[in-house]
Structure formats: C-alpha cells, structure tokens
Enzyme design. Structure first.
Site, PDB file in Angstrom:
ATOM      1  N   HIS A 136       0.801  -1.158  -0.034  1.00 46.76           N
ATOM      2  CA  HIS A 136       0.134  -0.126  -0.114  1.00 46.76           C
ATOM      3  C   HIS A 136       0.790   1.364  -0.213  1.00 46.76           C
ATOM      4  O   HIS A 136       0.440   2.362  -0.469  1.00 46.76           O
ATOM      5  CB  HIS A 136      -1.211   0.038   1.096  1.00 46.76           C
ATOM      6  CG  HIS A 136      -0.684   0.441   2.491  1.00 46.76           C
ATOM      7  ND1 HIS A 136      -0.213  -0.416   3.499  1.00 46.76           N
ATOM      8  CD2 HIS A 136      -0.388   1.638   2.921  1.00 46.76           C
ATOM      9  CE1 HIS A 136       0.148   0.226   4.367  1.00 46.76           C
ATOM     10  NE2 HIS A 136       0.123   1.264   4.269  1.00 46.76           N
TER      11      HIS A 136
ATOM     12  N   GLN B 240       0.537   6.002  11.478  1.00 50.65           N
ATOM     13  CA  GLN B 240       0.697   6.312  10.268  1.00 50.65           C
ATOM     14  C   GLN B 240       2.072   6.867   9.868  1.00 50.65           C
ATOM     15  O   GLN B 240       2.717   7.466  10.541  1.00 50.65           O
ATOM     16  CB  GLN B 240      -0.410   7.766   9.974  1.00 50.65           C
ATOM     17  CG  GLN B 240      -0.453   8.092   8.554  1.00 50.65           C
ATOM     18  CD  GLN B 240      -1.486   9.056   8.527  1.00 50.65           C
ATOM     19  OE1 GLN B 240      -1.966   9.745   9.384  1.00 50.65           O
ATOM     20  NE2 GLN B 240      -2.043   9.439   7.116  1.00 50.65           N
ATOM     21  N   GLY B 241       2.613   6.318   8.769  1.00 46.49           N
ATOM     22  CA  GLY B 241       3.854   6.780   8.303  1.00 46.49           C
ATOM     23  C   GLY B 241       4.894   5.796   8.762  1.00 46.49           C
ATOM     24  O   GLY B 241       6.073   5.590   8.240  1.00 46.49           O
ATOM     25  N   ASP B 242       4.627   4.485   9.665  1.00 49.53           N
ATOM     26  CA  ASP B 242       5.325   3.526   9.996  1.00 49.53           C
ATOM     27  C   ASP B 242       5.315   2.419   9.016  1.00 49.53           C
ATOM     28  O   ASP B 242       5.916   1.536   8.794  1.00 49.53           O
ATOM     29  CB  ASP B 242       4.989   3.164  11.313  1.00 49.53           C
ATOM     30  CG  ASP B 242       5.420   3.958  12.581  1.00 49.53           C
ATOM     31  OD1 ASP B 242       6.752   4.670  12.122  1.00 49.53           O
ATOM     32  OD2 ASP B 242       4.761   4.362  13.469  1.00 49.53           O
ATOM     33  N   SER B 243       4.209   2.737   8.382  1.00 48.85           N
ATOM     34  CA  SER B 243       3.732   1.659   7.261  1.00 48.85           C
ATOM     35  C   SER B 243       4.864   1.268   6.436  1.00 48.85           C
ATOM     36  O   SER B 243       5.644   1.918   6.048  1.00 48.85           O
ATOM     37  CB  SER B 243       2.654   2.161   6.245  1.00 48.85           C
ATOM     38  OG  SER B 243       1.388   1.967   6.758  1.00 48.85           O
TER      39      SER B 243
ATOM     40  N   ASP C 272      -0.230  -7.522   1.496  1.00 51.90           N
ATOM     41  CA  ASP C 272       0.491  -6.094   1.530  1.00 51.90           C
ATOM     42  C   ASP C 272       1.960  -6.109   1.980  1.00 51.90           C
ATOM     43  O   ASP C 272       2.441  -5.750   2.860  1.00 51.90           O
ATOM     44  CB  ASP C 272      -0.241  -5.459   2.865  1.00 51.90           C
ATOM     45  CG  ASP C 272       0.061  -3.857   2.893  1.00 51.90           C
ATOM     46  OD1 ASP C 272       0.629  -3.418   1.611  1.00 51.90           O
ATOM     47  OD2 ASP C 272      -0.421  -3.288   3.666  1.00 51.90           O
TER      48      ASP C 272
HETATM   49  C1  4AZ Z   1      -1.426   4.058   8.720  1.00 50.57           C
HETATM   50  O1  4AZ Z   1      -2.116   4.682   8.543  1.00 50.57           O
HETATM   51  C2  4AZ Z   1      -1.358   3.042   9.932  1.00 50.57           C
HETATM   52  N1  4AZ Z   1      -1.783   1.026  14.431  1.00 50.57           N
HETATM   53  C3  4AZ Z   1      -0.330   2.562  10.287  1.00 50.57           C
HETATM   54  C4  4AZ Z   1      -0.258   1.461  11.354  1.00 50.57           C
HETATM   55  C5  4AZ Z   1      -1.320   1.452  12.045  1.00 50.57           C
HETATM   56  C6  4AZ Z   1      -2.588   2.309  11.652  1.00 50.57           C
HETATM   57  C7  4AZ Z   1      -2.450   2.998  10.761  1.00 50.57           C
HETATM   58  C8  4AZ Z   1      -1.313   0.704  13.084  1.00 50.57           C
HETATM   59  O2  4AZ Z   1      -0.255   4.026   7.767  1.00 50.57           O
END
Ligand code: 4AZ
Length: 271
Positions: free
Chosen positions: A86, A221-224, A132
């Site tokens: 993603h 968010q941003g750790d993805s 993913d």
């Molecule tokens: C994101 O939006 C996201 N708490 C990444 C990790 C988590 C939730 C959202 C897990 O990229």
C-alpha cells in the site's frame, strides 16, 4: 493504512474505505479509553523511544519526489527493500527514493538510493485483504546488513505473547506528527482469536497482530512498510489498524513467513 501524505486518488480512496469500515467497530470499543489518553504525553512511534540506526542498519525510510518521508522499509538484500504494497502500489519507481543509515530525517547522514523497479505482490488489492507486501530494487548495492525474513517453518516466532520490536519514523500519536528520528517500541504478538475479535477482516494466513490489550504502544501512520522483528528476523510489515495505540485495537502487520517464498524470489531476482 494511508500514507503520511497520500499522493494518488487510489490511495486516498483506499484509506477512506478502511477508516469507514473500521470506524464503526473501533469507535464503539474505544471511545472512552481513548479519550482519556488524549491528554497524556505522546511518546514516539507511539509509546517507543529513540533507537540508534547503527543497531538497526537494515531499517530504511521511503521519500517522495519532494523528499518527504512517507513509509518505512527493511533491507532484505544489498539492493532490495521490503515494504508494504500500500506504500508503493501505482507509484513510478522514479518518484520513490530509499534512505538508509539516517537516524534523523533532518540530517544528511547515510545514503539515498533511487528505485529502479517496484514489485507489488500480485494478490494485493488493499491492506484489508492481505498480500500487503512489495519489494523495491535499488540503483546500487548498500553496505548495510540486510535482515533475514522469517521462514514458513518459523512458527515459534509467531507465538502469541512473544515480544516484537517495531521501528519507524511515523506519527508519535494518532493524528499527531511524524517523528524526526528513528523510534522503536516493543509490542506483544496477539493471538489469532484476539485479533479476529478486533478486526473482522483479520486473515491469520496473511496477517499477524501486535499490541497490548490496554493499548498505548503501537505503530502509526508513516510507519507503514517498516519492520516488525522477532529474534533478528522480519516477522511482519506495518500494514494497518484502527487508529494507533487504542485499547483493543492492535496493529495489523503482513505475516512475512507466509509470503517468504515470494519475497525470497524477489530478493534474488535480477531486475
Ligand atoms: C497507517 O495509516 C497506519 N496502528 C499504520 C499503522 C497502524 C494504523 C495505521 C497501526 O499507515
């Protein structure tokens, strides 16, 4: 699920769909407990601490063509980075760069690489349906040491309650700001039953969850795309979840052991 700054219509729509689907479930479960957390100090990743890049030289971040960090990743071979589908689905290789060896985003330490190829798992649709995972090919071979990927037979690494490390430069609180420096937190792996209770879309073959029942520590968010690590192996890729660090809402990670044969083929592919 969404990038720090989504750059395509497809990703914006995917993110909105996730939030809509999860909001109904998560909102009921977490409103009270979460509200009480809003005033608390907002520690990094969420609930982590700064980590020396030298001790985790395989963790990298991805930047867009403006130089903004939008996801994490893991060096899987000298010129290959494992990340979340993603993060890069629909992107042109020319619009993504990989930064290795840089703990502080505002510094110039480490090395920036261009991306020459983006492989997205052929089964990927969106983070809620699994697969993913993506592998980037870099324009050069890095000197940083890659991290091994958990194998299908590494079942012990996925025992519920096992403590795992998650690393990244993402938001330090839900809806907050991204970290300037690499953050690391420890979270216990969740049982399939507990994760299924939290998330209707949970698929134990494609995903693994991690987080404390009471919340407080999580990826965000941003750790993805970044690593979830047990015993020096990549067991998960930060994928999605309902908010960040909410009680009863563990983070959802791509179960790398399931995809290890596909990932390994990409790590050795000549592109
Ligand atoms: C994101 O939006 C996201 N708490 C990444 C990790 C988590 C939730 C959202 C897990 O990229």
């Amino acid at each position: 699920m969404s990038d720090t700054k989504p750059r395509t219509g497809a990703k914006v729509r995917a993110a909105a769909g996730t939030l809509a689907a999860m909001g109904l479930l998560g909102g009921l479960l977490t409103t009270a407990a979460h509200a009480s957390e809003q005033g608390a100090a907002a520690p990094p990743i969420v609930g982590g601490q700064q980590a020396p890049i030298a001790d985790h030289s395989w963790v990298v971040f991805l930047t867009d063509d403006q130089g903004n960090q939008f996801c994490g990743g893991t060096l899987g071979a000298a010129d290959k980075v494992i990340t979340a589908a993603h993060c890069v689905d629909g992107e042109r290789p020319a619009s993504v760069k990989v930064v290795a060896g840089r703990e502080d985003k505002s510094s110039t330490e480490g090395v920036e690489s261009s991306v020459t190829d983006i492989w997205v798992h052929p089964g990927y649709q969106d983070a809620n349906t699994g697969s993913d995972v993506a592998v980037l090919t870099l324009d050069k071979r890095l000197t940083q040491t890659p991290l091994p990927v958990a194998m299908p037979e590494d079942t012990a690494a996925y025992e519920p309650g096992t403590m795992a490390s998650v690393l990244g430069w993402g938001n330090t609180s839900e809806g907050g700001e991204a970290s300037e420096t690499l953050q690391k937190a420890q979270v216990p792996l969740t049982s399939d039953a507990d994760c299924k209770k939290a998330y209707e879309q949970y698929d134990p073959k494609a995903m693994v969850c991690a987080g404390f029942p009471e919340g407080g520590v999580d990826s965000c968010q941003g750790d993805s795309g970044g690593p979830l690590v047990v015993d020096g192996k990549l067991v998960g890729i930060v994928s999605t979840g309902n908010g960040c660090a909410r009680p009863g809402n563990p983070g959802i990670y791509t179960r790398t052991a399931t995809y290890q044969p596909d990932i390994q083929a990409q790590l050795t592919a000549q592109r």
